[in-house]
Scaffold this motif. Structure first.
Motif, mmCIF file in Angstrom:
data_model
loop_
_atom_site.group_PDB
_atom_site.id
_atom_site.type_symbol
_atom_site.label_atom_id
_atom_site.label_comp_id
_atom_site.label_asym_id
_atom_site.label_seq_id
_atom_site.Cartn_x
_atom_site.Cartn_y
_atom_site.Cartn_z
ATOM 1 N N VAL A 96 5.636 -4.303 -1.850
ATOM 2 C CA VAL A 96 4.347 -4.044 -1.122
ATOM 3 C C VAL A 96 4.049 -4.559 0.314
ATOM 4 C CG1 VAL A 96 1.690 -4.306 -1.523
ATOM 5 C CG2 VAL A 96 3.318 -3.480 -3.417
ATOM 6 N N ALA A 97 4.081 -3.847 1.384
ATOM 7 C CA ALA A 97 3.808 -4.260 2.681
ATOM 8 C C ALA A 97 2.393 -5.150 2.916
ATOM 9 C CB ALA A 97 4.344 -3.378 3.662
ATOM 10 N N SER A 98 1.338 -4.100 2.487
ATOM 11 C CA SER A 98 -0.087 -4.511 2.820
ATOM 12 C C SER A 98 -0.841 -4.123 1.796
ATOM 13 C CB SER A 98 -0.321 -4.224 4.217
ATOM 14 O OG SER A 98 -0.378 -2.879 4.326
ATOM 15 N N LEU A 99 -2.007 -4.487 1.774
ATOM 16 C CA LEU A 99 -3.344 -3.975 0.996
ATOM 17 C C LEU A 99 -4.318 -3.524 2.188
ATOM 18 C CD1 LEU A 99 -4.685 -3.540 -1.662
ATOM 19 C CD2 LEU A 99 -5.974 -5.821 -1.322
ATOM 20 N N LYS A 100 -4.681 -2.616 2.162
ATOM 21 C CA LYS A 100 -5.765 -1.932 2.960
ATOM 22 C C LYS A 100 -7.102 -1.379 2.380
ATOM 23 C CE LYS A 100 -6.470 1.452 6.635
ATOM 24 N NZ LYS A 100 -5.983 2.950 7.502
ATOM 25 N N TRP A 101 -8.226 -1.568 2.785
ATOM 26 C CA TRP A 101 -9.451 -1.210 2.043
ATOM 27 C C TRP A 101 -10.521 -0.613 3.504
ATOM 28 C CZ3 TRP A 101 -7.657 -6.094 2.504
ATOM 29 C CH2 TRP A 101 -8.357 -6.807 3.308
ATOM 30 N N LYS A 102 -11.826 -0.202 3.273
ATOM 31 C CA LYS A 102 -12.252 0.575 4.074
ATOM 32 C C LYS A 102 -12.735 -0.425 5.262
ATOM 33 C CE LYS A 102 -16.733 -0.079 1.503
ATOM 34 N NZ LYS A 102 -17.728 0.701 0.903
ATOM 35 N N GLU A 130 -5.891 -4.303 -11.485
ATOM 36 C CA GLU A 130 -5.198 -3.799 -12.783
ATOM 37 C C GLU A 130 -3.840 -3.059 -12.496
ATOM 38 O OE1 GLU A 130 -7.906 -1.438 -15.331
ATOM 39 O OE2 GLU A 130 -8.236 -3.628 -16.066
ATOM 40 N N GLU A 131 -3.546 -2.058 -11.916
ATOM 41 C CA GLU A 131 -2.401 -1.579 -11.701
ATOM 42 C C GLU A 131 -2.475 -0.494 -10.484
ATOM 43 O OE1 GLU A 131 -0.647 1.363 -14.634
ATOM 44 O OE2 GLU A 131 -2.310 0.356 -15.927
ATOM 45 N N LEU A 132 -1.434 0.195 -10.168
ATOM 46 C CA LEU A 132 -1.443 1.335 -9.200
ATOM 47 C C LEU A 132 -1.507 2.490 -9.966
ATOM 48 C CD1 LEU A 132 1.371 0.276 -6.834
ATOM 49 C CD2 LEU A 132 -1.032 -0.525 -6.752
ATOM 50 N N GLY A 133 -1.554 3.634 -9.306
ATOM 51 C CA GLY A 133 -1.665 4.917 -9.973
ATOM 52 C C GLY A 133 -0.741 5.061 -11.100
ATOM 53 N N GLY A 191 16.651 6.749 1.845
ATOM 54 C CA GLY A 191 16.973 5.980 3.321
ATOM 55 C C GLY A 191 17.006 4.505 3.301
ATOM 56 N N GLY A 192 17.085 4.035 1.970
ATOM 57 C CA GLY A 192 16.825 2.459 1.802
ATOM 58 C C GLY A 192 15.386 2.150 1.132
ATOM 59 N N VAL A 193 15.278 1.139 0.680
ATOM 60 C CA VAL A 193 14.072 0.478 0.208
ATOM 61 C C VAL A 193 13.123 0.452 1.426
ATOM 62 C CG1 VAL A 193 12.847 -1.132 -0.881
ATOM 63 C CG2 VAL A 193 15.020 -0.337 -2.028
ATOM 64 N N LYS A 194 11.829 0.929 1.146
ATOM 65 C CA LYS A 194 10.812 0.875 2.142
ATOM 66 C C LYS A 194 9.552 0.433 1.593
ATOM 67 C CE LYS A 194 7.731 3.829 4.923
ATOM 68 N NZ LYS A 194 7.235 5.102 5.287
ATOM 69 N N PRO A 195 8.950 -0.745 2.073
ATOM 70 C CA PRO A 195 7.883 -1.448 1.587
ATOM 71 C C PRO A 195 6.723 -0.486 1.732
ATOM 72 C CG PRO A 195 9.000 -3.064 2.889
ATOM 73 C CD PRO A 195 9.579 -1.642 3.177
ATOM 74 N N VAL A 196 5.837 -0.487 0.770
ATOM 75 C CA VAL A 196 4.637 0.493 0.790
ATOM 76 C C VAL A 196 3.295 -0.338 1.143
ATOM 77 C CG1 VAL A 196 5.686 2.186 -1.008
ATOM 78 C CG2 VAL A 196 4.241 0.287 -2.017
ATOM 79 N N ARG A 197 2.390 0.576 1.637
ATOM 80 C CA ARG A 197 1.054 0.317 1.834
ATOM 81 C C ARG A 197 0.231 0.860 0.882
ATOM 82 N NH1 ARG A 197 -0.924 2.468 7.322
ATOM 83 N NH2 ARG A 197 -2.397 0.744 7.543
ATOM 84 N N ILE A 198 -0.740 -0.193 0.474
ATOM 85 C CA ILE A 198 -1.484 0.035 -0.864
ATOM 86 C C ILE A 198 -2.969 0.166 -0.517
ATOM 87 C CG2 ILE A 198 -2.149 -0.789 -2.931
ATOM 88 C CD1 ILE A 198 0.686 -0.020 -2.961
ATOM 89 N N TRP A 199 -3.693 1.295 -0.673
ATOM 90 C CA TRP A 199 -5.034 1.574 -0.582
ATOM 91 C C TRP A 199 -5.797 0.949 -1.602
ATOM 92 C CZ3 TRP A 199 -8.618 2.456 2.909
ATOM 93 C CH2 TRP A 199 -9.823 2.836 2.432
ATOM 94 N N LEU A 230 -7.361 11.892 -7.097
ATOM 95 C CA LEU A 230 -8.274 11.833 -6.063
ATOM 96 C C LEU A 230 -8.311 10.427 -5.500
ATOM 97 C CD1 LEU A 230 -10.337 13.499 -4.650
ATOM 98 C CD2 LEU A 230 -11.998 12.518 -6.235
ATOM 99 N N ALA A 231 -8.020 9.550 -6.211
ATOM 100 C CA ALA A 231 -7.966 8.129 -5.325
ATOM 101 C C ALA A 231 -6.519 8.132 -4.459
ATOM 102 C CB ALA A 231 -7.915 6.953 -6.350
ATOM 103 N N GLN A 232 -5.556 8.730 -5.004
ATOM 104 C CA GLN A 232 -4.268 8.870 -4.332
ATOM 105 C C GLN A 232 -4.483 9.650 -3.191
ATOM 106 O OE1 GLN A 232 -1.324 7.061 -4.772
ATOM 107 N NE2 GLN A 232 -0.525 8.193 -3.051
ATOM 108 N N ALA A 233 -5.004 10.651 -3.364
ATOM 109 C CA ALA A 233 -5.357 11.515 -2.124
ATOM 110 C C ALA A 233 -5.951 10.549 -1.037
ATOM 111 C CB ALA A 233 -6.089 12.570 -2.421
ATOM 112 N N GLU A 234 -6.868 10.000 -1.332
ATOM 113 C CA GLU A 234 -7.849 9.095 -0.448
ATOM 114 C C GLU A 234 -6.646 7.892 0.120
ATOM 115 O OE1 GLU A 234 -10.586 6.034 -1.819
ATOM 116 O OE2 GLU A 234 -12.058 7.375 -1.220
ATOM 117 N N ALA A 235 -6.015 7.484 -0.706
ATOM 118 C CA ALA A 235 -5.197 6.328 -0.025
ATOM 119 C C ALA A 235 -4.248 7.163 0.993
ATOM 120 C CB ALA A 235 -3.880 6.013 -1.113
ATOM 121 N N ILE A 236 -3.436 8.264 0.681
ATOM 122 C CA ILE A 236 -2.651 9.078 1.822
ATOM 123 C C ILE A 236 -3.539 9.201 2.956
ATOM 124 C CG2 ILE A 236 -1.605 11.246 2.061
ATOM 125 C CD1 ILE A 236 -0.581 11.231 -0.880
ATOM 126 N N GLU A 237 -4.747 9.862 2.897
ATOM 127 C CA GLU A 237 -5.773 9.998 3.915
ATOM 128 C C GLU A 237 -5.926 8.784 4.911
ATOM 129 O OE1 GLU A 237 -9.456 11.553 2.359
ATOM 130 O OE2 GLU A 237 -8.597 13.380 1.627
#
Length: 362
Positions: free
Chosen positions: A315-321, A236-239, A176-184, A211-218
């Motif tokens: 990348v749209a944003s960086l999120k942490w706890k 370092e890098e993403l998954g 559906g077109g390029v969509k910026p992603v949110r990063i955990w 497991l970390a990727q699943a945490e990101a989706i949660e």
């Protein structure tokens, strides 16, 4: 020793034209596979042999096969593209061949000669050229892989190894077109450590990220970002993707290769393309605090990630706890758009190829 040659054994029951057309109309990613695969065997006594391009089908393996127990396996990801004149090209296959050999060394696997790697991929694409889709950002995704196939329970390098390459038609990653992603931001888990396998393209690295990727989706995010294993402060890098930061002075920064970051073929290509577009490029350490503070202050104007499947993703944003910071307006930016266009135009034959990256198959 004579060069390893792949003998073609045509599939006697390929998909019909109608079946293939139906699949290519909406291939998705990694769901369907072409009619053939490449396969070869290595043994300690005989070296590489029995190299074939044959019908795609199941592999018969003993429950004791070593890869199931000790994860001695590597792989590559690459694509073949259909150009406007209907010719088919691959993007920098020599770089994938070299990285495959490097990964093999790290995993104590035998090196497949780079010429044999390239021959297997070329013949597979040529034989299954009807499976290369056209239009949009479609392609034929190629997955060469190698694993310890010795039916033996013992912690040692496998005395038998199987090489295989399969092909899967792929639709546009962003339908559906390029969509910026949110990063955990993963603050508990790490992807790789010094002296480990981070620089190799091996299955265990991806298993460690799940497991970390699943945490990101949660947490409502699309991808996870990993920090270094020692200080837990350096990005370092993403998954499965490398990162780039566009600063307010128009320069571009990416985390330096440290032995724990995968040396992406797309990553290396972008370094050259960004320079071609007139942006100074620096490879250095980047702390997560620099990311957070730079995005908040406007020092960091854009962030994007790159990989074979998604190509380039803003990348749209960086999120942490404890919080989240948006990058500029959260919609990507002009540098990301320009680099993405430059890479795709080259891969799909819409522009000149000054770096001689495209290899014509047929």
């Amino acid at each position: 020793m004579s060069a390893l040659k792949f003998i073609v054994e045509p599939n006697t029951q390929p998909a019909s034209d109608d079946q293939r057309a139906q699949i290519l109309a909406n291939p998705g990613f990694g769901q369907y596979f072409s009619d053939h695969m490449a396969i070869a065997t290595w043994t300690k006594n005989d070296g590489w042999h029995d190299a074939r391009i044959t019908a795609f089908g199941p592999l018969e393996l003993s429950p004791a096969t070593s890869v199931f127990h000790y994860a001695q396996t590597i792989f590559e990801g690459m694509k073949a593209y259909r150009h406007p004149d209907d010719s088919i090209h691959m993007f920098r296959p020599e770089a994938n061949a070299a990285r495959f050999a490097k990964s093999a060394r790290r995993l104590a696997l035998p090196e497949l000669p780079e010429s044999a790697f390239l021959d297997s991929i070329r013949q597979l694409v040529e034989l299954d050229q009807a499976w290369v889709p056209s239009g949009g950002e479609t392609s034929l995704y190629l997955r060469p892989f190698m694993f310890g196939s010795d039916p033996f329970l013992g912690v040692r390098p496998s005395a038998q190894v199987t090489y295989c390459a399969i092909a899967s038609p792929a639709g546009s990653y962003f339908s559906g077109g390029v969509k910026p992603v949110r990063i955990w931001l993963s603050e508990e888990y790490t992807r790789a450590a010094p002296g480990g396998t981070g620089a190799a393209k091996t299955g265990g690295n991806y298993a460690a990220s799940l497991l970390a990727q699943a945490e990101a989706i949660e947490n409502g995010c699309d991808q996870v970002a990993f920090l270094d294993a020692i200080e837990k402060k350096w990005v370092e890098e993403l998954g499965g993707m490398n990162l780039y930061f566009v600063l307010d002075d128009n320069s571009v920064v990416t985390p330096e290769l440290s032995g724990t970051i995968l040396e992406g073929v797309t990553r290396d290509s972008i370094l050259k393309l960004v320079t071609d577009l007139g942006h100074p490029v620096t490879e250095r350490k980047i702390s997560v605090d620099e990311w957070r503070e730079g995005a908040a202050s406007g020092r960091i104007r854009e962030v994007f990630a790159c990989g074979t499947a998604a190509v380039i993703t803003p990348v749209a944003s960086l999120k942490w706890k404890d919080g989240e910071v948006q990058v500029a307006d959260g919609n990507g930016g002009p540098v990301t758009t320009a680099v993405r266009s430059a890479l795709l135009d080259l891969q799909y034959g819409r522009t000149e190829d000054p770096h001689n990256w495209m290899t014509k198959v047929c």
